[in-house]
Every structure is written in C-alpha cells, then in structure tokens.
Design a protein around this motif. Sequence first.
Motif, PDB file in Angstrom:
ATOM      1  N   ALA A 116     -15.054  87.774  52.753  1.00 39.56           N
ATOM      2  CA  ALA A 116     -14.951  87.961  54.206  1.00 39.56           C
ATOM      3  C   ALA A 116     -16.332  88.251  54.792  1.00 39.56           C
ATOM      4  N   ALA A 117     -17.101  89.055  54.090  1.00 43.30           N
ATOM      5  CA  ALA A 117     -18.437  89.390  54.587  1.00 43.30           C
ATOM      6  C   ALA A 117     -19.379  88.189  54.527  1.00 43.30           C
TER       7      ALA A 117
ATOM      8  N   ASN B 243     -19.796  83.346  56.767  1.00 40.61           N
ATOM      9  CA  ASN B 243     -20.716  82.429  57.433  1.00 40.61           C
ATOM     10  C   ASN B 243     -21.620  81.652  56.486  1.00 40.61           C
TER      11      ASN B 243
HETATM   12  C1  LIG Z   1     -20.668  84.613  61.804  1.00 38.44           C
HETATM   13  O1  LIG Z   1     -21.438  83.961  62.811  1.00 38.44           O
HETATM   14  C2  LIG Z   1     -20.945  84.226  64.133  1.00 38.44           C
HETATM   15  C3  LIG Z   1     -21.752  83.356  65.098  1.00 38.44           C
HETATM   16  O2  LIG Z   1     -23.129  83.398  64.814  1.00 38.44           O
HETATM   17  C4  LIG Z   1     -21.093  85.701  64.450  1.00 38.44           C
HETATM   18  O3  LIG Z   1     -20.624  85.992  65.737  1.00 38.44           O
HETATM   19  C5  LIG Z   1     -20.279  86.495  63.402  1.00 38.44           C
HETATM   20  O4  LIG Z   1     -20.455  87.867  63.600  1.00 38.44           O
HETATM   21  C6  LIG Z   1     -20.704  86.113  61.998  1.00 38.44           C
HETATM   22  N1  LIG Z   1     -19.797  86.740  61.089  1.00 38.44           N
HETATM   23  C7  LIG Z   1     -20.233  87.399  60.008  1.00 38.44           C
HETATM   24  C8  LIG Z   1     -19.139  87.958  59.149  1.00 38.44           C
HETATM   25  O5  LIG Z   1     -21.421  87.542  59.739  1.00 38.44           O
END
Ligand SMILES: *[C@@H]1O[C@H](CO)[C@@H](O)[C@H](O)[C@H]1NC(C)=O
Length: 433
Positions: A312-313, A316
């Motif tokens: 989950a972490a 991205n």
């Molecule tokens: C993933 O990327 C989005 C857009 O850049 C951001 O809003 C979100 O916080 C990120 N999520 C993580 C888990 O880093």
Amino acid sequence: MASWILYLLPVILFAYPSSAARPQALVTPLTKDPQTLQYLARFNQRTPSIPLNLVVDLGGRYLWVDCDSHYVSSTYHPTPCHSSLCSLESSEYFCDYCFSSPRIGCKDNTCGVWPDNPFARTNNPGELGVDALSLFSTDGSNPSFPISDPSFLFSCAPGFLTRGLAAGASGIAGLGRTRAAPPSQLAAKFSFRRRFALCLPSTQRGTSGALFFGPGPYNFLPGIDASQSLLYTPLLSNPVSIAGSYSAGEPSYEYFIGVTAIKVGDTVLSLNKTLLTIDKKTGYGGTKISTAVPYTTLETSIYKSLTSAFAAALANVTRVAAVAPFEFCYDAKGFGSTRVGPAVPAVNLVLQSEAVYWTIFGANSMVEAADGVLCLAFVEGGRRTMTSIVIGGFQLEDNLVEFDLGYSRVGFSSTLLFRRTTCSNFNFSSSTR
Ligand SMILES: *[C@@H]1O[C@H](CO)[C@@H](O)[C@H](O)[C@H]1NC(C)=O
Ligand SMILES: *[C@@H]1O[C@H](CO)[C@@H](O)[C@H](O)[C@H]1NC(C)=O
Ligand SMILES: *[C@@H]1O[C@H](CO)[C@@H](O)[C@H](O)[C@H]1NC(C)=O
C-alpha cells in the motif's frame, strides 16, 4: 583407569592454555558466499594449524568439521565414551564404534554425537574430539597475535554431511547456547563473559565482516565503536528444542527475542499475538535470530499483513514480475536513495517496550533480485511454521548484533550505515606488523 580419565578431562577442558597470553577478545573474518548466501567464518585448527572456512549457524550446538578428507594433526584426541566431556555436550551422546580401520573420527568406545546440517536438513553420527584451535586476539580495532586453545571440543563428521554447504566449507560453526559451542568454550578458556558479536557483511558493500568473541569495543573504520549504538532486549528461552537433533525434554539452544508488535512506517500491523509468544508446551511461536535462513521468514498471516502494508505504501511505484522466492518486486528506478538504502517505509520490530525497537531500513528490506528490480526481502514461512518470525541473514547485514549469554540479552545496533560505516570496515590489518 576410567576414573582417571573422568577426573582429568574437565581439567584439560577448562585449564587455562599456558602457552598463550590472555587475550582481551578474539576476532575472525566473516564472508558471504554468493551462491548459497551462507556466511562463513575462518577458524584455524589442528597442529600444524590450517585455516578452515566454517558456515556460521547461530542455532548450532557445537562446531563440527569434515574429518574424512585429509585430517592430519598431532594434537587430535577423541573423547572417551561416558567421560564428563561427553556429557558436557548434552545428554544426546552415545558410544561410538568404528567399523573400519581406526583413524581420526573413527575409533571404538568414543563419544558419539549428532552433528547437524540445517541447510540440508540432515544429521549423522560423528565422534566428539578435541584439537588445537586458534583465532586472533584483538583490542577491538585490529587483530594482533594468534591465540591457541590446545584442546577445543568439537565433533568430527563424515564428509557427506557438508552437502548443501558453500563451496570450500569444511563444516559448521554452531554458535548456540550450549556449553560446547565456541562462545561458551572460549569464554571459559580465556576467562571472559560468555558473549559474542556478529557483524555480517553485505555483498553490495564489502567483502568481509567480523565475528568477535568476548567484550567490545567493536571498532569499525573510521574509528566508530559500534558497541556504543547497541540497544538491548532480553534473550528468551524456549523450553522445547526445535532443532534437527535433540533429546526429548531438552530446551532450545537457539536465540529467541520478544517481538511484541510490528510497524511499517506509521502503520501498526494487526497481528495474532498468540503467534508472537512462545508456547511453552509445544515450542511453537515467537521470534528467533538465525543465520540458517538467508531472508527473514514470516508465518503466513504475519507475512500477508506486512506485505500488504508495504505494498500500500509503494502503490505509486511500478510493480514488476515476481522474482522467486520474493512476491513483491518493483522497478528500482521508482525509489529515491538514502544513506540507509532505497527510500521505503522503515519496518520496526517493537520489543519489550514501545521505546525499544529494531528498525529495518531499505538496505535491509529491499534486495536487488535481478538487474534493476528491487524486491521486498521477506519470505512466507507457511501456516504451521514452528517459529513465527525467523530474522534471517539479509536483515542482519551491516548491523552489529551482540549475543550476551552471561547477561541473557541481545544487543543490536540497527544499520551501521547511519553511523557511516559498515560491517566490512573492521581493519583486519594486523597491529603487530
Ligand atoms: C501517489 O501519487 C499521488 C499523485 O502524485 C499522490 O497524491 C499520493 O499521495 C501518492 N500516494 C502514495 C501512497 O505515495
Ligand atoms: C492465532 O494463532 C493461534 C496459533 O496458531 C491459533 O490457534 C488461533 O486460532 C489464531 N487466532 C486467530 C484469531 O486467528
Ligand atoms: C589499519 O590498521 C593498521 C595497523 O594498526 C594501520 O597501520 C592502518 O593505518 C589502519 N588503516 C586505516 C585505514 O586506518
């Protein structure tokens, strides 16, 4: 005659080796074998002395070597059956007989034991003997002169018991909590507290780490005393042995610590607490430290909880095909880099209180399993795994871990990369040259 032997042997075992000056501590290099991912320690044995590479097994009950391949020594003595040295090892001994012409490792009426190879999950009868063993003395910064124990107790093993060990390994250095294992034997011979420290090298960052017997300091270049970074947690006992060979009713001689919770970043994993405690009747559950597994191995529900929090972490980062034995693998380009490895959430193993935790940073949680591929370096141990958490070799690399049997505690530094050094920075140049 028999009573003479019974009387003399303990004296021989615990007599202070008169030929040598008293060392402050002892040190020897540790290397990692890239094929098997085993860690090898150098011991010098026999007369004349030869160097042996022995695979380190934290959970092993004594040191054993292959006596079949060309064992030549003028100082080898088998231990007689029923001698007190024989029972020092444990209650598992038996009287050994030799069904061929007598030689080192094969003689009638000697003390027979069961040397164990956890890498091949096998054991075999072997003869308990004594021979000279030497290591380098150290002031904590350099090795100085070799110190010899003229009558070090170990087990001979048949050559085939080295199957599954790294190429060039002559046996196993078992470092468990027994009186026969090197930490207790060397402490008794050289009058230091029963204590040893392991600093495993990582393949990426260097060649040889260090294994110390006796007290610190443990100095790594450039002048960093890693003993200053240690946090301590109690050594726990498991009343039920879980080893490959043991006698019924014998306690475990492995190193258990009490992990009470796990955090990934700020997320506290929801875990079945029963799995985290040692069941005193069955020996199941709990957490041990082991060099017999290359990566930390987790009971299935703990594994799933940890990997899903991690995934989950890392939502991205581009996930790529799994590289066995790992499930969660990512494109390495997706990670920033830090002094303590790829930028990923830290895994905290919380111990006896909220304030005492072992932190695992990216250098010890992500492994480059293929070119440009970083995988989460934890493996699934199954639902019926005996020990729920087995902290393995990769997670210990570039961490100093001190096993203090005298005070029943384990000291751990977390990664030395934070202190701008590594386990490969012990200065093995001799200070006497
Ligand atoms: C993933 O990327 C989005 C857009 O850049 C951001 O809003 C979100 O916080 C990120 N999520 C993580 C888990 O880093
Ligand atoms: C927790 O683990 C124990 C031991 O494996 C098991 O008996 C019990 O059913 C588990 N509890 C839950 C809620 O899964
Ligand atoms: C390592 O130890 C040797 C012997 O004491 C010393 O001469 C040498 O300068 C040390 N190396 C470093 C990099 O400090």
